[in-house]
Design a protein around this motif. Structure first.
Motif, PDB file in Angstrom:
ATOM      1  N   THR A 102       1.613   4.485  -6.159  1.00 41.31           N
ATOM      2  CA  THR A 102       0.940   5.681  -6.653  1.00 41.31           C
ATOM      3  C   THR A 102       1.593   6.188  -7.931  1.00 41.31           C
ATOM      4  O   THR A 102       2.793   5.999  -8.137  1.00 41.31           O
ATOM      5  N   CYS A 103       0.804   6.852  -8.761  1.00 42.98           N
ATOM      6  CA  CYS A 103       1.359   7.514  -9.951  1.00 42.98           C
ATOM      7  C   CYS A 103       1.649   8.976  -9.650  1.00 42.98           C
ATOM      8  O   CYS A 103       2.037   9.722 -10.542  1.00 42.98           O
ATOM      9  N   THR A 104       1.441   9.402  -8.403  1.00 43.75           N
ATOM     10  CA  THR A 104       1.741  10.787  -8.028  1.00 43.75           C
ATOM     11  C   THR A 104       2.807  10.815  -6.930  1.00 43.75           C
ATOM     12  O   THR A 104       2.555  11.292  -5.823  1.00 43.75           O
ATOM     13  N   GLY A 120      -8.570  12.909 -18.918  1.00 45.55           N
ATOM     14  CA  GLY A 120      -8.194  12.793 -20.328  1.00 45.55           C
ATOM     15  C   GLY A 120      -7.317  11.585 -20.583  1.00 45.55           C
ATOM     16  O   GLY A 120      -7.327  11.010 -21.670  1.00 45.55           O
ATOM     17  N   LYS A 121      -6.538  11.178 -19.580  1.00 45.79           N
ATOM     18  CA  LYS A 121      -5.692   9.988 -19.755  1.00 45.79           C
ATOM     19  C   LYS A 121      -6.545   8.727 -19.752  1.00 45.79           C
ATOM     20  O   LYS A 121      -6.362   7.837 -20.576  1.00 45.79           O
ATOM     21  N   CYS A 122      -7.483   8.669 -18.845  1.00 42.53           N
ATOM     22  CA  CYS A 122      -8.349   7.491 -18.747  1.00 42.53           C
ATOM     23  C   CYS A 122      -9.177   7.318 -20.021  1.00 42.53           C
ATOM     24  O   CYS A 122      -9.356   6.201 -20.507  1.00 42.53           O
ATOM     25  N   THR A 135      -4.755   1.573  -6.515  1.00 39.32           N
ATOM     26  CA  THR A 135      -4.730   1.020  -7.864  1.00 39.32           C
ATOM     27  C   THR A 135      -5.393   2.026  -8.798  1.00 39.32           C
ATOM     28  O   THR A 135      -5.542   3.196  -8.450  1.00 39.32           O
ATOM     29  N   CYS A 136      -5.780   1.608  -9.999  1.00 38.64           N
ATOM     30  CA  CYS A 136      -6.554   2.495 -10.873  1.00 38.64           C
ATOM     31  C   CYS A 136      -7.313   1.674 -11.907  1.00 38.64           C
ATOM     32  O   CYS A 136      -7.098   0.474 -12.048  1.00 38.64           O
ATOM     33  N   MET A 137      -8.193   2.368 -12.625  1.00 34.88           N
ATOM     34  CA  MET A 137      -9.085   1.683 -13.566  1.00 34.88           C
ATOM     35  C   MET A 137      -8.337   1.092 -14.753  1.00 34.88           C
ATOM     36  O   MET A 137      -8.772   0.138 -15.375  1.00 34.88           O
ATOM     37  N   ILE A 138      -7.187   1.660 -15.086  1.00 36.69           N
ATOM     38  CA  ILE A 138      -6.481   1.243 -16.292  1.00 36.69           C
ATOM     39  C   ILE A 138      -5.573   0.049 -16.030  1.00 36.69           C
ATOM     40  O   ILE A 138      -5.445  -0.834 -16.884  1.00 36.69           O
ATOM     41  N   ILE A 139      -4.973  -0.012 -14.844  1.00 34.61           N
ATOM     42  CA  ILE A 139      -3.954  -1.042 -14.631  1.00 34.61           C
ATOM     43  C   ILE A 139      -4.447  -2.191 -13.744  1.00 34.61           C
ATOM     44  O   ILE A 139      -3.668  -3.036 -13.320  1.00 34.61           O
ATOM     45  N   VAL A 186     -13.265   8.043 -11.239  1.00 33.42           N
ATOM     46  CA  VAL A 186     -12.403   9.228 -11.187  1.00 33.42           C
ATOM     47  C   VAL A 186     -11.146   8.887 -10.389  1.00 33.42           C
ATOM     48  O   VAL A 186     -11.150   7.969  -9.572  1.00 33.42           O
ATOM     49  N   GLY A 187     -10.075   9.652 -10.675  1.00 25.05           N
ATOM     50  CA  GLY A 187      -8.831   9.403  -9.965  1.00 25.05           C
ATOM     51  C   GLY A 187      -7.751   8.879 -10.885  1.00 25.05           C
ATOM     52  O   GLY A 187      -7.041   7.926 -10.557  1.00 25.05           O
ATOM     53  N   CYS A 188      -7.613   9.524 -12.033  1.00 26.02           N
ATOM     54  CA  CYS A 188      -6.537   9.196 -12.976  1.00 26.02           C
ATOM     55  C   CYS A 188      -5.935  10.517 -13.459  1.00 26.02           C
ATOM     56  O   CYS A 188      -6.559  11.182 -14.283  1.00 26.02           O
ATOM     57  N   PRO A 189      -4.765  10.914 -12.954  1.00 22.98           N
ATOM     58  CA  PRO A 189      -3.980  10.301 -11.887  1.00 22.98           C
ATOM     59  C   PRO A 189      -4.776  10.224 -10.571  1.00 22.98           C
ATOM     60  O   PRO A 189      -5.747  10.950 -10.375  1.00 22.98           O
ATOM     61  N   ASP A 214       4.536   2.726  -9.285  1.00 25.23           N
ATOM     62  CA  ASP A 214       3.202   3.019  -9.781  1.00 25.23           C
ATOM     63  C   ASP A 214       2.136   2.184  -9.043  1.00 25.23           C
ATOM     64  O   ASP A 214       2.463   1.266  -8.305  1.00 25.23           O
ATOM     65  N   PRO A 215       0.854   2.501  -9.289  1.00 23.71           N
ATOM     66  CA  PRO A 215      -0.211   1.825  -8.540  1.00 23.71           C
ATOM     67  C   PRO A 215      -0.175   0.295  -8.629  1.00 23.71           C
ATOM     68  O   PRO A 215       0.296  -0.281  -9.609  1.00 23.71           O
ATOM     69  N   TYR A 216      -0.689  -0.289  -7.582  1.00 22.94           N
ATOM     70  CA  TYR A 216      -0.815  -1.744  -7.449  1.00 22.94           C
ATOM     71  C   TYR A 216      -1.766  -2.259  -8.533  1.00 22.94           C
ATOM     72  O   TYR A 216      -2.708  -1.561  -8.919  1.00 22.94           O
TER      73      TYR A 216
HETATM   74 FE1  F3S Z   1      -2.219   6.815 -12.660  1.00 28.62          FE
HETATM   75 FE2  F3S Z   1      -3.488   4.740 -13.568  1.00 28.62          FE
HETATM   76 FE3  F3S Z   1      -3.997   7.092 -14.533  1.00 28.62          FE
HETATM   77  S1  F3S Z   1      -1.365   4.829 -13.092  1.00 28.62           S
HETATM   78  S2  F3S Z   1      -2.133   8.269 -14.344  1.00 28.62           S
HETATM   79  S3  F3S Z   1      -4.358   6.442 -12.425  1.00 28.62           S
HETATM   80  S4  F3S Z   1      -3.705   5.235 -15.728  1.00 28.62           S
END
Ligand code: F3S
Length: 418
Positions: free
Chosen positions: A120-122, A380-382, A360-364, A300-303, A81-83
């Protein structure tokens, strides 16, 4: 029920193939016994979530280092998964020094075992593209939902450390969605639409289905048009976050759901739930935890975004610039970023005031260090995780609405977007 082990698996358990493989087999056999599973099965790939210091803390880093010190090596293609921070410039991204130090230690430990450092989460867009019917041991919930729903591969939502063990021995426990009898539909979801869903509705539908279904398997009928890969990625991610969707049968799209009858197999629906345009508007209202016009960050970008989605942002901006009163960040993996660079789009976006955050991403990542109070997103996940993980109120909108908010520096009402 006694767990069957092959001669090789017994040898691994007895320590004949080294300490790391013995440890991994001990973990897997103990999980298998607690699930009452009959056997372990080989997997084609593994996807790990021991990826960010933000969620694994000191204990996770130490566990990864201990397993690495046993001489562990992954034996099947293994992605991650993302860094846990911007991989290109974590300092500019306000990552605290201690956090960065621990993130680097974690990455070094996992990379020493042979992970494909694709962050990556994809993973289904990269080195481990599954085929129909293949068994996987993936952890990332959005990727598991995508693999089962869109590709017809078979994975449960594995957990951290167990996933590392799967990668070391190339096997997982035969339970849950690996078994055909557990893959049939349970609840009928009837979309009452006479048109294809619009882009934001895929995220909202996933969000609503997650709440309605929990971990039950839904069979969706009435999906019109041809959803893109990106639409389905958004839907799966939202449903896996707001509920625990790991497999959704979308009739006509999911390979195992060519018809309603095939999706349910021997099951009869326990419930039928209709979803209308009105329901979707209500869901959208529920997803917003902020009602005003003000916004600090558009993320934007989740996934993580594909190159198609990055191109889409460039086109929607159409030469306009991001307002200096907000930040506009796109999260993407290294492949999509490399493509954006080759195509000259990264420069165009950066000249317009957009920041591309790498791998990386906004959540992690430690985004709360920025002190954003309101974040707008098309995910919707974010929206689900944002209040807790970003310490911010969330606004949900289509990608186009996000772009318009970035240009205007405020959330626009529906009538203001041409
Ligand atoms: Fe991926 Fe981070 Fe969203 S791991 S699915 S971009 S919460």
């Amino acid at each position: 029920m006694a767990l069957f082990l092959t001669e090789e698996e017994k040898a691994i358990l007895n320590g004949e193939q080294g300490e790391a493989r013995q440890f991994a087999m001990e973990v897997l056999t103990s999980v298998a016994t607690s699930c009452n599973a009959k056997r372990l099965i080989p997997v084609q790939s593994v996807h790990l979530v021991l990826h960010t210091y933000k969620s694994c803390f000191d204990a996770g880093v130490e566990a990864a280092e201990k397993i690495a010190a046993m001489g562990a090596k992954f034996t099947v293609p293994t992605t991650i998964d993302p860094y846990g921070m911007d991989a290109e410039d974590w300092k500019e991204a306000k990552t605290p020094d201690h956090y960065a130090e621990m993130q680097i230690r974690l990455a070094n430990a996992i990379m020493s075992m042979g992970v494909i450092p694709y962050w990556t989460c994809t993973p289904y867009y990269g080195f481990t593209v599954p085929r129909f019917g293949e068994h996987l041991a993936w952890t990332e919930s959005s990727a598991v939902a995508f693999a089962n729903t869109v590709i017809g591969a078979r994975s449960n939502r594995e957990t951290a450390i167990v996933d590392v063990c799967c990668a070391i021995v190339g096997r997982t426990v035969e339970t849950g969605l690996h078994l055909q009898e557990n893959r049939y539909g349970e609840v009928h979801i009837e979309l009452k639409y006479d048109r294809p869903l619009s882009q934001w509705e895929y995220g909202a539908l996933g969000f609503r289905l997650g709440k309605l279904l929990g971990n039950r398997i839904g069979v969706v009928t009435g999906m019109q048009g041809e959803p893109t890969h990106e639409n389905l990625k958004t839907l799966c991610a939202a449903g896996a976050a707001s509920g625990s969707i790991a497999l959704l049968h979308i009739v006509g799209i999911t390979p195992e759901a060519r018809t309603y009858e095939e999706a349910f197999g021997p099951n009869k629906p326990t419930e039928t739930i209709s979803i209308t345009e009105e329901d979707m508007l209500q869901t959208r209202a529920e997803m917003n935890t902020h009602r005003g016009e003000n916004v600090d960050l558009i993320a934007v970008g989740c996934p993580q975004y594909t190159i198609n989605e990055i191109v889409g942002i460039r086109d929607m901006l159409a030469g306009r610039k991001v307002s200096p009163s907000v930040q506009f960040w796109i999260y993407a993996n290294s492949f999509a970023i490399a493509m954006a660079e080759r195509m000259g789009i990264r420069k165009e976006l950066e000249d317009a005031g957009v920041t591309i955050r790498a791998e990386t991403c906004m959540i992690i990542s430690p985004i709360h260090e920025w002190g954003f109070k309101v974040i707008m997103t098309d995910s919707g996940k974010c929206v689900h995780y944002g209040p807790m993980e970003c310490n911010a109120a969330m606004v949900f909108g289509s990608t186009e609405e996000c772009v318009e908010a970035a240009v205007a520096g405020r959330v626009l009402s529906e009538g203001e977007i041409a």
